[in-house]
Design an enzyme around this catalytic site. Structure first.
Site, PDB file in Angstrom:
ATOM      1  N   SER A 254       3.141  -2.049  10.275  1.00  0.00           N
ATOM      2  CA  SER A 254       4.600  -2.132  10.465  1.00  0.00           C
ATOM      3  C   SER A 254       5.179  -3.518  10.163  1.00  0.00           C
ATOM      4  O   SER A 254       6.121  -3.944  10.823  1.00  0.00           O
ATOM      5  CB  SER A 254       4.991  -1.665  11.871  1.00  0.00           C
ATOM      6  OG  SER A 254       4.558  -0.323  12.075  1.00  0.00           O
TER       7      SER A 254
ATOM      8  N   HIS B 190      -9.667   1.453   4.542  1.00  0.00           N
ATOM      9  CA  HIS B 190      -8.409   1.594   5.291  1.00  0.00           C
ATOM     10  C   HIS B 190      -8.644   2.530   6.472  1.00  0.00           C
ATOM     11  O   HIS B 190      -9.433   3.476   6.384  1.00  0.00           O
ATOM     12  CB  HIS B 190      -7.315   2.142   4.358  1.00  0.00           C
ATOM     13  CG  HIS B 190      -5.962   2.111   4.989  1.00  0.00           C
ATOM     14  ND1 HIS B 190      -5.563   3.052   5.913  1.00  0.00           N
ATOM     15  CD2 HIS B 190      -4.951   1.228   4.858  1.00  0.00           C
ATOM     16  CE1 HIS B 190      -4.326   2.749   6.319  1.00  0.00           C
ATOM     17  NE2 HIS B 190      -3.936   1.645   5.703  1.00  0.00           N
TER      18      HIS B 190
ATOM     19  N   GLU C  44      -7.038   4.899   7.593  1.00  0.00           N
ATOM     20  CA  GLU C  44      -6.803   6.324   7.300  1.00  0.00           C
ATOM     21  C   GLU C  44      -8.032   6.921   6.624  1.00  0.00           C
ATOM     22  O   GLU C  44      -8.376   8.076   6.859  1.00  0.00           O
ATOM     23  CB  GLU C  44      -5.544   6.484   6.431  1.00  0.00           C
ATOM     24  CG  GLU C  44      -4.299   6.250   7.275  1.00  0.00           C
ATOM     25  CD  GLU C  44      -3.108   5.681   6.515  1.00  0.00           C
ATOM     26  OE1 GLU C  44      -3.099   5.716   5.277  1.00  0.00           O
ATOM     27  OE2 GLU C  44      -2.178   5.194   7.188  1.00  0.00           O
TER      28      GLU C  44
ATOM     29  N   GLY D 273       2.244   2.424  10.677  1.00  0.00           N
ATOM     30  CA  GLY D 273       3.195   3.521  10.511  1.00  0.00           C
ATOM     31  C   GLY D 273       3.888   3.919  11.793  1.00  0.00           C
ATOM     32  O   GLY D 273       4.538   4.957  11.858  1.00  0.00           O
TER      33      GLY D 273
ATOM     34  N   GLU E  87      -5.668  -4.676  10.493  1.00  0.00           N
ATOM     35  CA  GLU E  87      -4.641  -3.665  10.718  1.00  0.00           C
ATOM     36  C   GLU E  87      -4.945  -2.920  12.014  1.00  0.00           C
ATOM     37  O   GLU E  87      -5.725  -1.951  12.009  1.00  0.00           O
ATOM     38  CB  GLU E  87      -4.616  -2.671   9.551  1.00  0.00           C
ATOM     39  CG  GLU E  87      -4.314  -3.301   8.204  1.00  0.00           C
ATOM     40  CD  GLU E  87      -3.716  -2.296   7.238  1.00  0.00           C
ATOM     41  OE1 GLU E  87      -2.622  -2.567   6.737  1.00  0.00           O
ATOM     42  OE2 GLU E  87      -4.317  -1.249   7.004  1.00  0.00           O
TER      43      GLU E  87
ATOM     44  N   ASN F  21       0.873  -1.175   0.000  1.00  0.00           N
ATOM     45  CA  ASN F  21       0.000   0.000   0.000  1.00  0.00           C
ATOM     46  C   ASN F  21       0.909   1.223   0.000  1.00  0.00           C
ATOM     47  O   ASN F  21       1.495   1.569   1.026  1.00  0.00           O
ATOM     48  CB  ASN F  21      -0.884  -0.033   1.261  1.00  0.00           C
ATOM     49  CG  ASN F  21      -1.719   1.226   1.413  1.00  0.00           C
ATOM     50  OD1 ASN F  21      -1.790   2.046   0.509  1.00  0.00           O
ATOM     51  ND2 ASN F  21      -2.344   1.365   2.576  1.00  0.00           N
TER      52      ASN F  21
ATOM     53  N   LYS G 148       0.154   4.278  -0.410  1.00  0.00           N
ATOM     54  CA  LYS G 148      -0.490   5.488   0.131  1.00  0.00           C
ATOM     55  C   LYS G 148      -0.228   6.688  -0.786  1.00  0.00           C
ATOM     56  O   LYS G 148      -0.125   6.498  -1.992  1.00  0.00           O
ATOM     57  CB  LYS G 148      -0.034   5.733   1.577  1.00  0.00           C
ATOM     58  CG  LYS G 148      -0.195   4.473   2.430  1.00  0.00           C
ATOM     59  CD  LYS G 148      -0.076   4.705   3.895  1.00  0.00           C
ATOM     60  CE  LYS G 148      -0.257   3.397   4.642  1.00  0.00           C
ATOM     61  NZ  LYS G 148      -0.259   3.542   6.087  1.00  0.00           N
TER      62      LYS G 148
HETATM   63  P1  PGA Z   1       2.632   0.339   7.600  1.00  0.00           P
HETATM   64  O1  PGA Z   1       1.207   0.586   6.890  1.00  0.00           O
HETATM   65  O2  PGA Z   1       3.172  -0.953   7.061  1.00  0.00           O
HETATM   66  O3  PGA Z   1       3.460   1.532   7.185  1.00  0.00           O
HETATM   67  O4  PGA Z   1       2.395   0.289   9.056  1.00  0.00           O
HETATM   68  C1  PGA Z   1       0.301  -0.480   6.685  1.00  0.00           C
HETATM   69  C2  PGA Z   1      -0.969   0.061   6.108  1.00  0.00           C
HETATM   70  O5  PGA Z   1      -1.402   1.149   6.502  1.00  0.00           O
HETATM   71  O6  PGA Z   1      -1.602  -0.582   5.243  1.00  0.00           O
END
Ligand code: PGA
Length: 268
Positions: free
Chosen positions: A213, A96, A98, A174, A168, A9, A11
């Protein structure tokens, strides 16, 4: 058998030049991509066509990060499922955290987006996961159950097998903090048990990814758990070497044999 899925992903990172460079770097590393593992990248909308062209003869699939629930019309700034299919996408991320947090996408909207994606034969990767406060309050199972049931409500067996769920935990996205393999497996087994209550044996065919992560250093431990069928990877997917390392780890683990899992019967 469930095929592992390793999904990047990206982003809101990278336009055309970045996309081209990152995909070239991934291809230059010549990752082994067998029949046993699916690999997916989800670049930004403006880079989708370029990614699809560049990956034309590779085994890497391309997906989008979002889709609008309507077929078409006066929705300034939005992208429809048919546009994504026309561009060559086979997957789309839906719900997601976000998007839930910053764009107020609720469970009802996530469900509509899933229905629209399925109507266009786009496989939705539906993201679920609890906030840190919800885990601290011991409400993580309840939150994930509500999100999962809303996402799958009223769907047929044929539809549900097209869906991938990404667990998640929001506190792990992140942040560099990862759910422990035990926490991930516990939640994945729980999600599968909820799906089994609704859909019976079909639940055994639904892939459950872990996201938050994931990186080369923790991928082996996470991916080797019985109900962890892949990863949705943000930060580490922006680095060709890290992303390819995770693909290679998945390849080394190959397919998961579906066995009755005693912990899949856990309840809230
Ligand atoms: P990350 O993001 O691996 O940077 O934690 C995962 C995601 O948001 O899909």
């Amino acid at each position: 058998m469930r095929k592992l899925l390793i999904a990047g992903n990206w982003k809101m990172n990278g336009g055309a030049e970045f996309t081209s460079d990152l995909l070239s770097a991934i291809k230059n590393q010549k990752p082994t991509i067998s029949e046993e593992v699916d690999v997916l990248v989800c670049p930004t909308f403006v880079s989708l066509s370029m990614a699809i062209d560049q990956l034309h003869e590779s085994d890497i699939l391309v997906g989008a990060q979002n889709v609008h629930e309507a077929e078409k019309g006066a929705y300034t700034g939005e992208i429809s499922a048919s546009m994504l299919v026309e561009a060559g996408c086979s997957y789309v991320l839906v719900g997601h955290s976000e998007r839930r947090a910053y764009y107020h996408e609720d469970d009802a909207l996530v469900h509509k987006k899933i229905q629209t994606a399925l109507a266009h034969e786009l496989s939705p990767v539906v993201c679920v996961g609890e906030l840190l406060a919800e885990r601290k309050e011991g409400r993580h199972f309840e939150v994930v159950k509500t999100q999962t049931l809303a996402a799958f409500e009223g769907l047929s067996d044929e539809q549900v097998v097209q869906i991938v769920v990404a667990y998640e935990p929001v506190w792990a996205i992140g942040t560099g903090e990862t759910a422990s393999p035990e926490q991930a497996q516990e939640m994945h087994a729980f999600i599968r048990s909820i799906l089994a209550e609704q859909f019976g044996d079909v639940a055994q065919a639904i892939r459950l990814l872990y996201g938050g992560s994931m990186k080369p250093a923790n991928a082996q431990e996470l991916l080797s758990r019985a109900d962890v069928d892949g990863g949705l990877i943000g930060g580490a997917s922006l680095d060709a070497e890290s992303f390819v390392s995770i693909i290679e780890i998945a390849e080394s683990l190959s397919t998961k044999t579906i066995e009755p899992n005693p912990s899949s019967t856990s309840e809230v």
